[in-house]
Design an enzyme around this catalytic site. Structure first.
Site, short mmCIF file in Angstrom:
data_model
loop_
_atom_site.label_atom_id
_atom_site.label_comp_id
_atom_site.label_asym_id
_atom_site.label_seq_id
_atom_site.Cartn_x
_atom_site.Cartn_y
_atom_site.Cartn_z
N CYS A 67 0.82 -1.23 0.00
CA CYS A 67 0.00 0.00 0.00
C CYS A 67 0.84 1.26 0.00
O CYS A 67 0.36 2.34 -0.38
CB CYS A 67 -0.93 0.01 1.20
SG CYS A 67 -1.94 -1.45 1.27
N HIS B 256 -3.84 7.08 1.81
CA HIS B 256 -4.07 5.78 1.19
C HIS B 256 -5.47 5.32 1.58
O HIS B 256 -5.87 5.40 2.75
CB HIS B 256 -3.01 4.79 1.67
CG HIS B 256 -3.40 3.36 1.47
ND1 HIS B 256 -3.84 2.89 0.25
CD2 HIS B 256 -3.43 2.30 2.32
CE1 HIS B 256 -4.11 1.60 0.37
NE2 HIS B 256 -3.88 1.23 1.61
N ASN C 164 -10.16 -0.64 -1.55
CA ASN C 164 -8.74 -0.40 -1.30
C ASN C 164 -7.94 -0.95 -2.48
O ASN C 164 -7.89 -2.16 -2.68
CB ASN C 164 -8.34 -1.09 0.01
CG ASN C 164 -6.87 -0.98 0.35
OD1 ASN C 164 -6.06 -0.62 -0.51
ND2 ASN C 164 -6.52 -1.32 1.57
#
Ligand code: ACO
Length: 335
Positions: free
Chosen positions: A115, A262, A292
């Site tokens: 990520c 994020h 995500n």
């Protein structure tokens, strides 16, 4: 001394929308549970009948970013490709994009770092530009999660969170003082590697071994996440990365014009927003519609925010991410 500045942005997500209710076809879950815990309403998953792959999506986003930068593929000096879901075990997505865009034989580098991948990739690109080695670098974040998720009730804690998509930025040399990337801050803590992990296929988890065993209880070839542990650490590390970025530039939280966190979980972003007392127009979230997308999430969100006119000249933009590794970091930009 050169600085690096974003001159072009682009993103691409597959057309195929998968709502929370759609997931109920193959797992015991509910729209209410997913929205309450994560904020996600729907995500995009590649339709396997289409041409889309991690690299194909990365190439589509790249074409847009290069055009918006007012450049052609031949002006790009270097490619950095961040992903945790490459099309092939090796080689990586960077060389695929170089081929798909019919670029000259420039260098291509893949960044893992999950990520935080796009934050790391931006930081690497910034260093190459600041040293004068390159003028225009294509930085990509792209993910195809849907191809590797466990689509059953056993995998629901992880599967409902992730979406597919790609974003790209062109980072270019500028001689303008105080503009562009002001600083970047990178961290890791490998002792938590197994808290958010996909063990195989890897050289430690041989593909033939997995296939021969074909053990339905062997979950090591699906992503594993210790959700609450990750959540707790994410909140702390996100905050630290933002504070570090501000302090490095003698700035305060009130100087932030736009925070792009994020898109891990809407609750994490809301916690950070509250902690830094940022108004709604100063934080951009789109996890509700894309889920995500790990290394692609920051660049997709940044591009969308910019397209909507939410980022203006001279704004202070902070990008921050936290993910598997653990890895985390921030990039501070004067637009
Ligand atoms: N639908 C319905 N029920 C579910 C689902 C689902 N999709 N997933 C889990 N459950 C159930 C569990 O089985 C459990 O049931 P039980 O109490 O009967 O055992 C119950 O819901 C609670 O499960 P928890 O895992 O404890 O739920 P939690 O409140 O922790 O929420 C979540 C899970 C959403 C994953 C949360 O922990 C979280 O968001 N963690 C952070 C994860 C994150 O942000 N990751 C991304 C950052 S890093 C990166 O992006 C790679």
């Amino acid at each position: 001394m050169y600085n690096s500045k974003i001159t072009g942005l682009g993103y691409y997500v597959p057309d195929n929308v998968v709502t929370n209710n759609d997931l109920k076809e193959f797992m015991d879950t509910s729209d209410e549970w997913i929205q309450e815990r994560t904020g996600i309403k729907e995500r995009r998953w590649i339709d396997p009948k289409t041409e889309d792959t991690t690299a194909v999506m990365g190439a589509k986003a790249s074409r847009i970013a290069i055009e918006r930068a007012g450049l052609t593929k031949d002006d790009i000096d270097f490619i950095i490709f961040a992903t945790l879901s490459p099309d092939m075990y090796f080689p990586g997505g960077g060389v695929q994009v170089q081929d798909m865009l019919d670029m000259p034989t420039i260098g291509a580098l893949d960044v893992r770092n999950q990520c935080s991948g796009f934050i790391y990739a931006m930081s690497v690109a910034d260093q190459f530009i600041k040293t004068g080695m390159y003028k225009n670098i294509l930085v990509i974040g792209a993910e195809n999660h849907s191809g590797g998720l466990e689509k059953s009730t056993r995998g629901r804690g992880v599967t409902v969170i992730f979406g597919d998509g790609a974003g790209a930025a062109v980072l270019s040399r500028t001689e303008e003082e105080g503009k562009g990337i002001l600083s970047s801050h990178l961290h890791s803590e490998g002792k938590h590697a197994k808290e958010l992990v996909l063990e195989g296929p890897s050289t430690g988890r041989w593909v033939p071994e997995i296939l021969e065993k074909n053990d339905p209880d062997d979950v090591s070839y699906y992503p594993y996440m210790n959700g609450q542990f990750v959540f707790k650490h994410a909140i702390g590390r996100f905050s630290e990365a933002i504070v570090e970025g501000l302090q490095a530039n003698g700035l305060e939280k009130d100087d932030i014009d736009m925070l792009i966190p994020h898109q891990a979980n809407l609750r994490i972003a809301q916690f950070i927003q509250k902690k830094f007392q940022l108004s709604d127009d100063k934080v951009y979230n789109n996890i509700m519609k894309y889920g995500n997308t790990t290394a692609a999430s920051v660049i997709i969100a940044l591009t969308e925010a910019w397209e909507k006119g939410k980022i203006k000249d001279n704004d202070l933009v902070v990008l921050a991410a936290f993910g598997s590794g653990f890895t985390w970091g921030s990039v501070v930009i004067r637009w």
